[in-house]
Design an enzyme around this catalytic site. Structure first.
Site, PDB file in Angstrom:
ATOM      1  CB  SER A 126      31.538  76.500  -7.541  1.00 24.36           C
ATOM      2  OG  SER A 126      30.152  76.345  -7.439  1.00 24.36           O
ATOM      3  CE1 TYR A 150      32.282  76.174  -1.974  1.00 25.15           C
ATOM      4  CE2 TYR A 150      30.407  76.453  -3.433  1.00 25.15           C
ATOM      5  CZ  TYR A 150      31.609  75.852  -3.131  1.00 25.15           C
ATOM      6  OH  TYR A 150      32.148  74.942  -3.993  1.00 25.15           O
ATOM      7  CE  LYS A 154      35.204  76.578  -4.121  1.00 28.86           C
ATOM      8  NZ  LYS A 154      36.436  75.787  -4.050  1.00 28.86           N
TER       9      LYS A 154
HETATM   10  N1  LIG Z   1      30.780  68.829  -4.753  1.00 27.06           N
HETATM   11  C1  LIG Z   1      30.270  69.892  -5.350  1.00 27.06           C
HETATM   12  O1  LIG Z   1      29.063  69.977  -5.572  1.00 27.06           O
HETATM   13  C2  LIG Z   1      31.175  71.025  -5.798  1.00 27.06           C
HETATM   14  C3  LIG Z   1      30.688  71.928  -6.759  1.00 27.06           C
HETATM   15  C4  LIG Z   1      31.527  72.965  -7.168  1.00 27.06           C
HETATM   16  C5  LIG Z   1      32.797  73.092  -6.618  1.00 27.06           C
HETATM   17  N2  LIG Z   1      33.230  72.213  -5.678  1.00 27.06           N
HETATM   18  C6  LIG Z   1      34.573  72.388  -5.105  1.00 27.06           C
HETATM   19  O2  LIG Z   1      35.372  71.272  -5.404  1.00 27.06           O
HETATM   20  C7  LIG Z   1      36.301  71.022  -4.346  1.00 27.06           C
HETATM   21  C8  LIG Z   1      36.149  69.589  -3.890  1.00 27.06           C
HETATM   22  O3  LIG Z   1      34.806  69.376  -3.477  1.00 27.06           O
HETATM   23  P1  LIG Z   1      34.294  67.986  -2.916  1.00 27.06           P
HETATM   24  O4  LIG Z   1      32.874  67.864  -3.288  1.00 27.06           O
HETATM   25  O5  LIG Z   1      35.249  66.915  -3.284  1.00 27.06           O
HETATM   26  O6  LIG Z   1      34.371  68.287  -1.348  1.00 27.06           O
HETATM   27  P2  LIG Z   1      34.929  67.359  -0.170  1.00 27.06           P
HETATM   28  O7  LIG Z   1      34.579  68.049   1.100  1.00 27.06           O
HETATM   29  O8  LIG Z   1      34.492  65.964  -0.352  1.00 27.06           O
HETATM   30  O9  LIG Z   1      36.503  67.436  -0.417  1.00 27.06           O
HETATM   31  C9  LIG Z   1      37.298  68.515   0.007  1.00 27.06           C
HETATM   32  C10 LIG Z   1      38.521  67.916   0.701  1.00 27.06           C
HETATM   33  O10 LIG Z   1      39.348  68.988   1.138  1.00 27.06           O
HETATM   34  C11 LIG Z   1      39.776  68.717   2.468  1.00 27.06           C
HETATM   35  N3  LIG Z   1      40.066  70.015   3.076  1.00 27.06           N
HETATM   36  C12 LIG Z   1      39.192  71.013   3.374  1.00 27.06           C
HETATM   37  N4  LIG Z   1      39.854  72.065   3.890  1.00 27.06           N
HETATM   38  C13 LIG Z   1      41.167  71.731   3.917  1.00 27.06           C
HETATM   39  C14 LIG Z   1      42.335  72.404   4.343  1.00 27.06           C
HETATM   40  N5  LIG Z   1      42.290  73.622   4.876  1.00 27.06           N
HETATM   41  N6  LIG Z   1      43.531  71.772   4.220  1.00 27.06           N
HETATM   42  C15 LIG Z   1      43.596  70.509   3.705  1.00 27.06           C
HETATM   43  N7  LIG Z   1      42.524  69.820   3.300  1.00 27.06           N
HETATM   44  C16 LIG Z   1      41.312  70.429   3.402  1.00 27.06           C
HETATM   45  C17 LIG Z   1      38.639  67.940   3.107  1.00 27.06           C
HETATM   46  O11 LIG Z   1      39.062  67.131   4.197  1.00 27.06           O
HETATM   47  C18 LIG Z   1      38.146  67.090   1.943  1.00 27.06           C
HETATM   48  O12 LIG Z   1      38.821  65.851   1.887  1.00 27.06           O
HETATM   49  C19 LIG Z   1      35.976  72.039  -3.263  1.00 27.06           C
HETATM   50  O13 LIG Z   1      36.873  73.113  -3.372  1.00 27.06           O
HETATM   51  C20 LIG Z   1      34.568  72.476  -3.586  1.00 27.06           C
HETATM   52  O14 LIG Z   1      34.305  73.774  -3.152  1.00 27.06           O
HETATM   53  C21 LIG Z   1      32.454  71.174  -5.266  1.00 27.06           C
END
Ligand SMILES: NC(=O)c1ccc[n+]([C@@H]2O[C@H](COP(=O)([O-])OP(=O)(O)OC[C@H]3O[C@@H](n4cnc5c(N)ncnc54)[C@H](O)[C@@H]3O)[C@@H](O)[C@H]2O)c1
Length: 336
Positions: A126, A150, A154
């Site tokens: 991120s 958070y 990362k």
């Molecule tokens: N959405 C954003 O703005 C953003 C920005 C930068 C980075 N990210 C990163 O991208 C990734 C995906 O983000 P997203 O927006 O799709 O989030 P999201 O919460 O929609 O998806 C994450 C998924 O991981 C699953 N999950 C969480 N912990 C788990 C575990 N211990 N075991 C198995 N499954 C697990 C959740 O059920 C969910 O389906 C994350 O790592 C997040 O930190 C997201």
């Protein structure tokens, strides 16, 4: 048996959109998700969009036995690692939960990958890893100094991956630093569906437009920007998910490398610009109230995406109008 991609967190927002792209490109995929922040129905909808089948296992990345089974029986050759918790505010209040889920979870995953000799991984990092800097345009050389738990999780995972690579050159690793993912699949079938109050601007705006929330709160209109509101680099989810497939392709073809790239558009929009664009697209007025600035918010930052563009032969194509149109279509039709 053909080789498969393990997608952790594949039922989530970014994972499900990337799953669509992977299936459309002909990849064989296995999703592992504990559904802590997503719903099974999203995966059914991915099947409706793609008309393709894939395997799903409900489970946690911290469960080494599930991972052992998967790596033993499923012919996995690469991993896309989305699973993680992502709410910045919550991470400040519950740091152990975040270190345990994100950092420990990644360690368990990486250990089982190493044991199974699966050494190719694309990791969801991120722009939060950068923290605050005086310039607005962040390239990958910008120093990393995250200001919240958070972001720290990362950066720790990125550094673990770098150390693993230093110790064993057989790993191929793509570290993708997202800016602000927004929008939804153009079908309107899948999109971001926050369980709690949205943390991000566009889902909040969409919920106000849909009448689910009374008004939008704008955190400060006295920043040194043209209209006084904060400016961010929003990237359409379909552009973001395409970049993942390119990254996977790249590390599968160019073995034994580690790269870090920003994924953004390279330009920023203010809160008011986003509201105006959303009002035009939806025909709805977005009532708002300006409140105090939030601690830690910056006036403006955006990606220098040139490294990703060159390395992955990829570019973000979709504009603010499409971001708003797709978000609105999803919001109107599909609360699941
Ligand atoms: N959405 C954003 O703005 C953003 C920005 C930068 C980075 N990210 C990163 O991208 C990734 C995906 O983000 P997203 O927006 O799709 O989030 P999201 O919460 O929609 O998806 C994450 C998924 O991981 C699953 N999950 C969480 N912990 C788990 C575990 N211990 N075991 C198995 N499954 C697990 C959740 O059920 C969910 O389906 C994350 O790592 C997040 O930190 C997201």
């Amino acid at each position: 048996m053909e080789s498969k991609i393990l997608v952790t967190g594949g039922a989530g927002y970014i994972g499900s959109h990337t799953l669509v792209k992977l299936l459309e490109e002909g990849y064989d995929v296995l999703v592992l998700d504990n559904l802590s922040n997503s719903k099974l129905e999203t995966l059914d909808r991915v099947t409706s969009i793609t008309k393709k089948k894939f395997e799903f296992i409900k489970g946690d990345i911290r469960d080494k036995n599930i991972l052992k089974e998967i790596f033993k029986n499923k012919s996995i050759n690469s991993v896309m690692h989305f699973a993680g918790l992502k709410a910045v505010g919550e991470s400040e209040n519950f740091p152990i939960k975040y270190y345990e889920n994100n950092v420990l979870g990644s360690i368990v995953l990486l250990k089982e990958m190493a044991l199974a000799e699966v050494k190719t991984i694309v990791f969801s990092s991120s722009a939060t890893v950068y923290g605050q800097h005086s310039n607005n345009r962040y390239d990958e050389k910008t120093p990393t100094k995250p200001i919240n738990v958070y972001g720290k999780t990362k950066l720790i995972i990125e550094n673990i991956l770098r150390d693993i690579k230093n110790s064993d050159d057989n790993w191929s690793i793509g570290l993708l630093r997202y800016f602000n993912p927004v929008g939804a699949h153009s079908s309107g079938f899948i999109g971001e569906n926050p369980k709690e109050k949205p943390n991000n601007l566009l889902p909040y705006v969409a919920q106000v437009a849909a009448g689910l929330r009374e008004k939008l709160f704008i955190f400060g209109d006295d920043y040194p920007t043209v209209d006084g509101t904060g400016r961010r680099d929003y990237i359409h989810i379909e552009d973001l998910s395409s970049a993942h497939v390119r990254a996977l392709d790249y590390i599968q073809k160019n073995k034994n490398i580690l790269f870090t790239v920003n994924l953004g558009t390279g330009r920023s929009y203010s809160v008011f610009e986003m509201i105006n664009a959303f009002e035009k697209v939806s025909g709805k007025k977005i009532p708002f109230k300006v409140v105090e600035r939030r601690i830690g918010d910056l006036a403006e930052f955006y990606a220098d995406p040139s490294k990703a563009e060159k390395l992955l032969d990829w570019k973000a194509n979709f504009d603010i109008k499409k971001m708003c149109e797709d978000t609105w279509r999803w919001q109107k039709n599909n609360i699941i």
